[in-house]
Design a protein around this motif. Structure first.
Motif, PDB file in Angstrom:
ATOM      1  N   SER A   1      30.327  -1.222  38.648  1.00 54.47           N
ATOM      2  CA  SER A   1      29.698  -2.050  37.842  1.00 54.47           C
ATOM      3  C   SER A   1      30.083  -3.183  37.347  1.00 54.47           C
ATOM      4  N   LEU A   2      31.479  -3.518  37.762  1.00 59.54           N
ATOM      5  CA  LEU A   2      32.135  -4.722  37.636  1.00 59.54           C
ATOM      6  C   LEU A   2      31.796  -5.568  38.693  1.00 59.54           C
ATOM      7  N   GLY A   3      30.782  -4.587  40.657  1.00 61.63           N
ATOM      8  CA  GLY A   3      30.616  -5.155  41.456  1.00 61.63           C
ATOM      9  C   GLY A   3      32.301  -5.593  42.566  1.00 61.63           C
ATOM     10  N   TYR A   4      33.458  -5.323  42.188  1.00 61.00           N
ATOM     11  CA  TYR A   4      34.713  -5.290  43.429  1.00 61.00           C
ATOM     12  C   TYR A   4      36.153  -4.215  42.605  1.00 61.00           C
ATOM     13  N   SER A   5      36.612  -4.562  43.309  1.00 66.01           N
ATOM     14  CA  SER A   5      37.554  -3.470  43.184  1.00 66.01           C
ATOM     15  C   SER A   5      39.067  -3.324  41.998  1.00 66.01           C
ATOM     16  N   GLU A   6      38.921  -2.671  42.118  1.00 66.00           N
ATOM     17  CA  GLU A   6      40.703  -2.589  40.528  1.00 66.00           C
ATOM     18  C   GLU A   6      42.018  -2.145  41.027  1.00 66.00           C
ATOM     19  N   VAL A   7      42.897  -3.337  40.845  1.00 66.09           N
ATOM     20  CA  VAL A   7      43.914  -2.194  41.665  1.00 66.09           C
ATOM     21  C   VAL A   7      45.130  -1.619  40.203  1.00 66.09           C
ATOM     22  N   TYR A   8      44.910  -0.087  41.314  1.00 63.29           N
ATOM     23  CA  TYR A   8      45.553   0.708  40.349  1.00 63.29           C
ATOM     24  C   TYR A   8      47.292   1.053  40.532  1.00 63.29           C
ATOM     25  N   LEU A   9      48.739   1.026  39.612  1.00 64.51           N
ATOM     26  CA  LEU A   9      49.929   0.978  39.769  1.00 64.51           C
ATOM     27  C   LEU A   9      49.960   2.426  39.287  1.00 64.51           C
ATOM     28  N   ASN A  10      50.631   3.663  40.609  1.00 55.02           N
ATOM     29  CA  ASN A  10      50.683   4.460  40.640  1.00 55.02           C
ATOM     30  C   ASN A  10      49.460   5.343  39.511  1.00 55.02           C
ATOM     31  N   GLY A  11      48.689   5.251  39.919  1.00 56.71           N
ATOM     32  CA  GLY A  11      47.216   5.714  39.644  1.00 56.71           C
ATOM     33  C   GLY A  11      46.801   5.093  38.416  1.00 56.71           C
ATOM     34  N   SER A  12      47.413   4.574  37.684  1.00 59.88           N
ATOM     35  CA  SER A  12      46.468   3.291  36.200  1.00 59.88           C
ATOM     36  C   SER A  12      45.998   2.515  36.397  1.00 59.88           C
ATOM     37  N   MET A  13      44.560   2.171  36.313  1.00 63.16           N
ATOM     38  CA  MET A  13      44.997   0.707  36.490  1.00 63.16           C
ATOM     39  C   MET A  13      45.323  -0.463  35.722  1.00 63.16           C
ATOM     40  N   VAL A  14      45.623  -1.756  36.192  1.00 63.44           N
ATOM     41  CA  VAL A  14      46.407  -2.655  35.866  1.00 63.44           C
ATOM     42  C   VAL A  14      45.329  -3.733  35.913  1.00 63.44           C
ATOM     43  N   GLU A  15      44.452  -3.692  35.572  1.00 64.24           N
ATOM     44  CA  GLU A  15      43.663  -4.788  36.710  1.00 64.24           C
ATOM     45  C   GLU A  15      43.796  -6.081  35.538  1.00 64.24           C
ATOM     46  N   HIS A  16      44.027  -6.026  33.760  1.00 63.86           N
ATOM     47  CA  HIS A  16      44.692  -7.376  33.170  1.00 63.86           C
ATOM     48  C   HIS A  16      46.077  -7.100  33.102  1.00 63.86           C
ATOM     49  N   LYS A  17      46.370  -5.930  33.148  1.00 68.96           N
ATOM     50  CA  LYS A  17      48.135  -5.654  32.694  1.00 68.96           C
ATOM     51  C   LYS A  17      48.517  -7.197  33.678  1.00 68.96           C
TER      52      LYS A  17
END
Length: 230
Positions: free
Chosen positions: A79-95
């Motif tokens: 839906s965004l058209g790009y990859s989001e980063v995950y840290l140890n299984g949690s999506m942390v793109e905004h944090k």
């Protein structure tokens, strides 16, 4: 005739819009985009969560010992058209985009063991080519053989203004322009002075000062450089 796939390495100072143009390029070309800055930010977030980074200091010994527990992944979001980063299984793109992470990330990235782990991951991600990667040492350390290398720069004032406006647009109002400017200058100093793979322009990189360029002008110019290579 099919176009050959290449590696596009985009290096440069913080807040020069490297990630923005890299995302746009990858989407246009159908390439994989790797935000290496997000990888270092994710490690920094881990250090903050585990009290390894605090009081403007990073306990490098403790972080080295816990690096094996830091797992970073990119997962594509349709839906965004790009990859989001995950840290140890949690999506942390905004944090990872907040000011607290920004104030520690250059210190974390200066630790040799952290860089070695991230560089190995990055090289693995780009081995099939067809990748756009942005960071500080992509053209010099990660992919010195990249077919196209760009080095992005702009004045500290321009970059701080962009970053400040970006933070305000996200609803962050508890910081001043001066704080953002000071952070930009501090990061420049750490990035360029660190012993392990400091931020330098590769001898064969094309320098782009985008202080006076619009996003559209910059994209068109870079796309013309890519098309000459493929």
């Amino acid at each position: 005739m099919s176009k050959k796939k290449i590696i596009i390495a985009i290096d440069g100072f913080s807040s020069t819009g490297k990630s923005t143009v890299a995302k746009e390029l990858a989407k246009y070309l159908g390439y994989i985009y790797v935000d290496t800055g997000a990888m270092y930010r994710a490690v920094t977030l881990y250090a903050l969560q585990h009290q390894i980074a605090k009081d403007q200091k990073v306990n490098s010994k403790e972080l080295k010992e816990q690096l094996g527990q830091v797992h970073i992944q990119f997962r594509y979001n349709n839906s965004l058209g790009y990859s989001e980063v995950y840290l140890n299984g949690s999506m942390v793109e905004h944090k990872i985009r907040g000011m607290e992470v920004s104030s520690y990330v250059s210190k974390v990235a200066a630790i040799s063991e952290v860089r070695k782990k991230m560089v190995a991951l990055q090289q693995n991600m780009g081995k099939e080519k067809g990748v756009v990667m942005d960071g500080r040492d992509i053209g010099t350390v990660v992919f010195p053989e990249a077919e196209l290398k760009l080095f992005m720069t702009a004045s500290a004032e321009t970059r701080a203004k962009r970053r400040y406006d970006e933070m305000l647009a996200k609803g962050v109002t508890d910081l001043t322009y001066q704080e953002v400017y000071d952070n930009v200058v501090q990061r420049d100093e750490i990035d360029t002075q660190r012993k392990d793979s400091p931020l330098v322009k590769a001898s064969d990189a094309i320098e782009i000062d985008n202080s006076q360029m619009s996003r559209e002008e910059q994209f068109e110019y870079i796309l013309s450089l890519v098309q000459k290579k493929i």
